[in-house]
Design an enzyme around this catalytic site. Sequence first.
Site, PDB file in Angstrom:
ATOM      1  N   ASP A  29      -1.841  11.331  -2.846  1.00  9.51           N
ATOM      2  CA  ASP A  29      -2.183   9.813  -3.894  1.00  9.51           C
ATOM      3  C   ASP A  29      -2.601  10.356  -4.629  1.00  9.51           C
ATOM      4  OD1 ASP A  29      -2.806   8.400  -0.511  1.00  9.51           O
ATOM      5  OD2 ASP A  29      -2.463   6.760  -1.800  1.00  9.51           O
ATOM      6  N   ARG A  46       0.782  -1.278  -0.153  1.00 12.07           N
ATOM      7  CA  ARG A  46      -0.278   0.283  -0.319  1.00 12.07           C
ATOM      8  C   ARG A  46       0.926   1.252  -0.277  1.00 12.07           C
ATOM      9  NH1 ARG A  46       1.361   2.275   4.338  1.00 12.07           N
ATOM     10  NH2 ARG A  46       0.514   3.515   4.017  1.00 12.07           N
TER      11      ARG A  46
HETATM   12  O1  MRU Z   1      -4.990   3.463   1.373  1.00 13.26           O
HETATM   13  P1  MRU Z   1      -3.362   3.425   1.793  1.00 13.26           P
HETATM   14  O2  MRU Z   1      -2.678   2.886   3.174  1.00 13.26           O
HETATM   15  O3  MRU Z   1      -2.273   2.721   1.064  1.00 13.26           O
HETATM   16  O4  MRU Z   1      -3.422   5.311   2.025  1.00 13.26           O
HETATM   17  C1  MRU Z   1      -2.795   5.572   1.801  1.00 13.26           C
HETATM   18  C2  MRU Z   1      -1.736   6.496   2.247  1.00 13.26           C
HETATM   19  O5  MRU Z   1      -1.006   6.338   2.838  1.00 13.26           O
HETATM   20  C3  MRU Z   1      -1.773   8.173   2.139  1.00 13.26           C
HETATM   21  O6  MRU Z   1      -3.016   8.970   1.804  1.00 13.26           O
HETATM   22  C4  MRU Z   1       0.222   9.053   1.754  1.00 13.26           C
HETATM   23  O7  MRU Z   1      -0.161   9.840   2.328  1.00 13.26           O
HETATM   24  C5  MRU Z   1       0.133   8.467   0.814  1.00 13.26           C
HETATM   25  S1  MRU Z   1       0.335   7.269   0.034  1.00 13.26           S
HETATM   26  C6  MRU Z   1       2.428   7.451   0.081  1.00 13.26           C
END
Ligand code: MRU
Length: 350
Positions: free
Chosen positions: A239, A49
């Site tokens: 993201d 993830r």
């Molecule tokens: O759903 P996830 O655990 O993949 O979430 C993404 C994240 O951990 C955050 O949104 C993060 O800040 C972006 S990925 C560096």
Amino acid sequence: MEQLEVIKITEDAKSLIILDQTQLPNHEEYLTLQTKEEMWKAIKLLQVRGAPAIGVFAGYAMAVLAQHYPYDSYDAFKKAFDQDADYLNTSRPTAVNLSWALNRMKAFVEANVIDVAAIKVKLVEEAKTIDKENLVMNQKIAEYGVTLLKDGDGILTHCNAGYLACLGYGTATAPMYLAHEKGMNIHVYSDETRPLLQGARLTSYELFKAGIDVTSICDNMASIVMKQGKIQCVMVGCDRIAANGDFANKIGTSGVAILAKHYGIPFYTLGPSSTIDFNTKCGDDIHIEERDEEEVGSMWYKEPMILRDIKKYNPSFDVTDHSLLTAIVTERGIVYPPFDVNLKKLFNKE
Ligand code: MRU
């Protein structure tokens, strides 16, 4: 810096080994993946993830899948490759790094109309290049980001944008790791990040293991630590960053940004160029992933804490408006408003 290995391709390139992040912080377990279904599930279930790590994973996943194709003809190979890439792309919609890496691998096959055995070797090299480039970008983000910190600063972060999510220095954590290496005295507050607790389970875990002073707080405590003067800036990952600077990040990020504005605290998002999506004009155009309601109602609890028949809503990300952002830290530099103009300028987009 001592780190667990997050993603690894085997020597024969026929399998992918990943740290199962759903088991942290109590169990450090690895999974071996070979089929596209296993890979899809690993992304969907968040065993792997974090936007940049999903991108690196996707590059390796396509290289591994390609090794198993029985075809000798380039056309049959390419058809199977494109179909598998499109399939993996359906696993999670919000993080743009997934489609970014899959498109890059598809374009690589498109550009290399050669013997199938040779493409298989080259695809592994390309996946390794994506991995290496990502590490370099995080290093640059660390160097730019650390200039925003002062000795004694308290930094609030939300979710996990550390090495588990991004590899290397991470993104939001990159300046924290570098500040720590430089001997600066910093203190990190890590929001727990309901419902999947990436902040509590992952961020506090990795910072603590690195010897960084970290305090874990519940999401609803962000306001009080700001008011008490414990926070000098907020640093979060991203993201997907739209062309105007609006950005999607883990659910709850926009609330933290609104609080930071209220208390006059600088709010930064940090991410590599693979997270900037110039094809998405603004945050309204970002597809927000919705996840199983069980994550809200029963996960982590011995018994459901919300009656089964009560409706639940589980958007996994939210969009922070660019007006709440002080700056975006990228591998090319720190971008200040107006983001629509300055992002394009920095990345030579017209
Ligand atoms: O759903 P996830 O655990 O993949 O979430 C993404 C994240 O951990 C955050 O949104 C993060 O800040 C972006 S990925 C560096």
